[in-house]
Design a protein around this motif. Structure first.
Motif, PDB file in Angstrom:
ATOM      1  N   MET A   1       0.848  -1.185   0.000  1.00 10.15           N
ATOM      2  CA  MET A   1       0.000   0.000   0.000  1.00 10.15           C
ATOM      3  C   MET A   1       0.888   1.240   0.000  1.00 10.15           C
ATOM      4  O   MET A   1       1.785   1.391   0.814  1.00 10.15           O
ATOM      5  CB  MET A   1      -0.884  -0.019   1.243  1.00 10.15           C
ATOM      6  CG  MET A   1      -1.870   1.082   1.299  1.00 10.15           C
ATOM      7  SD  MET A   1      -3.019   0.779   2.650  1.00 10.15           S
ATOM      8  CE  MET A   1      -3.334   2.426   3.121  1.00 10.15           C
ATOM      9  N   SER A   2       0.645   2.120  -0.926  1.00 10.09           N
ATOM     10  CA  SER A   2       1.460   3.321  -1.023  1.00 10.09           C
ATOM     11  C   SER A   2       0.994   4.387  -0.035  1.00 10.09           C
ATOM     12  O   SER A   2      -0.137   4.366   0.444  1.00 10.09           O
ATOM     13  CB  SER A   2       1.427   3.870  -2.445  1.00 10.09           C
ATOM     14  OG  SER A   2       0.111   4.211  -2.791  1.00 10.09           O
ATOM     15  N   TYR A   4       0.760   7.676  -0.685  1.00  4.19           N
ATOM     16  CA  TYR A   4      -0.122   8.635  -1.347  1.00  4.19           C
ATOM     17  C   TYR A   4      -0.726   8.008  -2.588  1.00  4.19           C
ATOM     18  O   TYR A   4      -0.129   7.145  -3.219  1.00  4.19           O
ATOM     19  CB  TYR A   4       0.650   9.893  -1.769  1.00  4.19           C
ATOM     20  CG  TYR A   4       1.256  10.635  -0.613  1.00  4.19           C
ATOM     21  CD1 TYR A   4       0.485  11.427   0.206  1.00  4.19           C
ATOM     22  CD2 TYR A   4       2.619  10.533  -0.352  1.00  4.19           C
ATOM     23  CE1 TYR A   4       1.041  12.113   1.268  1.00  4.19           C
ATOM     24  CE2 TYR A   4       3.186  11.215   0.715  1.00  4.19           C
ATOM     25  CZ  TYR A   4       2.392  11.999   1.510  1.00  4.19           C
ATOM     26  OH  TYR A   4       2.950  12.676   2.557  1.00  4.19           O
ATOM     27  N   GLN A   5      -1.888   8.475  -2.963  1.00  8.82           N
ATOM     28  CA  GLN A   5      -2.498   8.023  -4.204  1.00  8.82           C
ATOM     29  C   GLN A   5      -1.706   8.598  -5.378  1.00  8.82           C
ATOM     30  O   GLN A   5      -1.165   9.707  -5.309  1.00  8.82           O
ATOM     31  CB  GLN A   5      -3.945   8.502  -4.295  1.00  8.82           C
ATOM     32  CG  GLN A   5      -4.862   7.892  -3.268  1.00  8.82           C
ATOM     33  CD  GLN A   5      -6.276   8.456  -3.391  1.00  8.82           C
ATOM     34  OE1 GLN A   5      -6.580   9.237  -4.285  1.00  8.82           O
ATOM     35  NE2 GLN A   5      -7.125   8.055  -2.474  1.00  8.82           N
ATOM     36  N   VAL A   6      -1.638   7.840  -6.450  1.00  6.73           N
ATOM     37  CA  VAL A   6      -0.896   8.270  -7.631  1.00  6.73           C
ATOM     38  C   VAL A   6      -1.431   9.594  -8.160  1.00  6.73           C
ATOM     39  O   VAL A   6      -0.662  10.480  -8.552  1.00  6.73           O
ATOM     40  CB  VAL A   6      -0.935   7.181  -8.722  1.00  6.73           C
ATOM     41  CG1 VAL A   6      -0.288   7.666 -10.005  1.00  6.73           C
ATOM     42  CG2 VAL A   6      -0.264   5.919  -8.226  1.00  6.73           C
ATOM     43  N   SER A   7      -2.730   9.774  -8.135  1.00  8.26           N
ATOM     44  CA  SER A   7      -3.304  11.027  -8.637  1.00  8.26           C
ATOM     45  C   SER A   7      -2.860  12.221  -7.792  1.00  8.26           C
ATOM     46  O   SER A   7      -2.623  13.312  -8.330  1.00  8.26           O
ATOM     47  CB  SER A   7      -4.831  10.943  -8.659  1.00  8.26           C
ATOM     48  OG  SER A   7      -5.348  10.743  -7.354  1.00  8.26           O
ATOM     49  N   VAL A   8      -2.720  12.040  -6.491  1.00  7.63           N
ATOM     50  CA  VAL A   8      -2.267  13.127  -5.610  1.00  7.63           C
ATOM     51  C   VAL A   8      -0.806  13.452  -5.915  1.00  7.63           C
ATOM     52  O   VAL A   8      -0.422  14.624  -6.023  1.00  7.63           O
ATOM     53  CB  VAL A   8      -2.454  12.747  -4.125  1.00  7.63           C
ATOM     54  CG1 VAL A   8      -1.835  13.787  -3.212  1.00  7.63           C
ATOM     55  CG2 VAL A   8      -3.928  12.564  -3.811  1.00  7.63           C
ATOM     56  N   ASN A  10       0.828  12.934  -8.738  1.00  5.94           N
ATOM     57  CA  ASN A  10       0.897  13.576 -10.056  1.00  5.94           C
ATOM     58  C   ASN A  10       0.445  15.026  -9.997  1.00  5.94           C
ATOM     59  O   ASN A  10       1.027  15.892 -10.657  1.00  5.94           O
ATOM     60  CB  ASN A  10       0.069  12.793 -11.077  1.00  5.94           C
ATOM     61  CG  ASN A  10       0.730  11.489 -11.446  1.00  5.94           C
ATOM     62  OD1 ASN A  10       1.941  11.349 -11.360  1.00  5.94           O
ATOM     63  ND2 ASN A  10      -0.073  10.524 -11.866  1.00  5.94           N
TER      64      ASN A  10
END
Length: 62
Positions: A1-2, A4-8, A10
């Motif tokens: 589990m990362s 932060y979300q990838v969209s955040v 980016n």
């Protein structure tokens, strides 16, 4: 589990000024990718290098 979300990630990466980031990375790599400096870091105890590290950060990156 990362973390932060990838969209955040980016979204925040798009806000960065590429010229500023590139200039900072050049200064960082000029100092920290220097083989002599790397040998000094490896051979020093953590406590010994802390003061040097902070001094170098202030003088080379400000």
């Amino acid at each position: 589990m990362s973390l932060y979300q990838v969209s955040v990630l980016n979204q925040h990466l798009k806000l960065q000024d590429e010229a500023v980031v590139f200039k900072a990375y050049k200064r960082y790599s000029k100092y920290f990718l220097n083989p002599t400096i790397q040998d000094n870091v490896r051979s020093s105890k953590e406590e010994e290098y802390q003061g040097i590290f902070l001094t170098e950060q202030y003088t080379n990156f400000n």
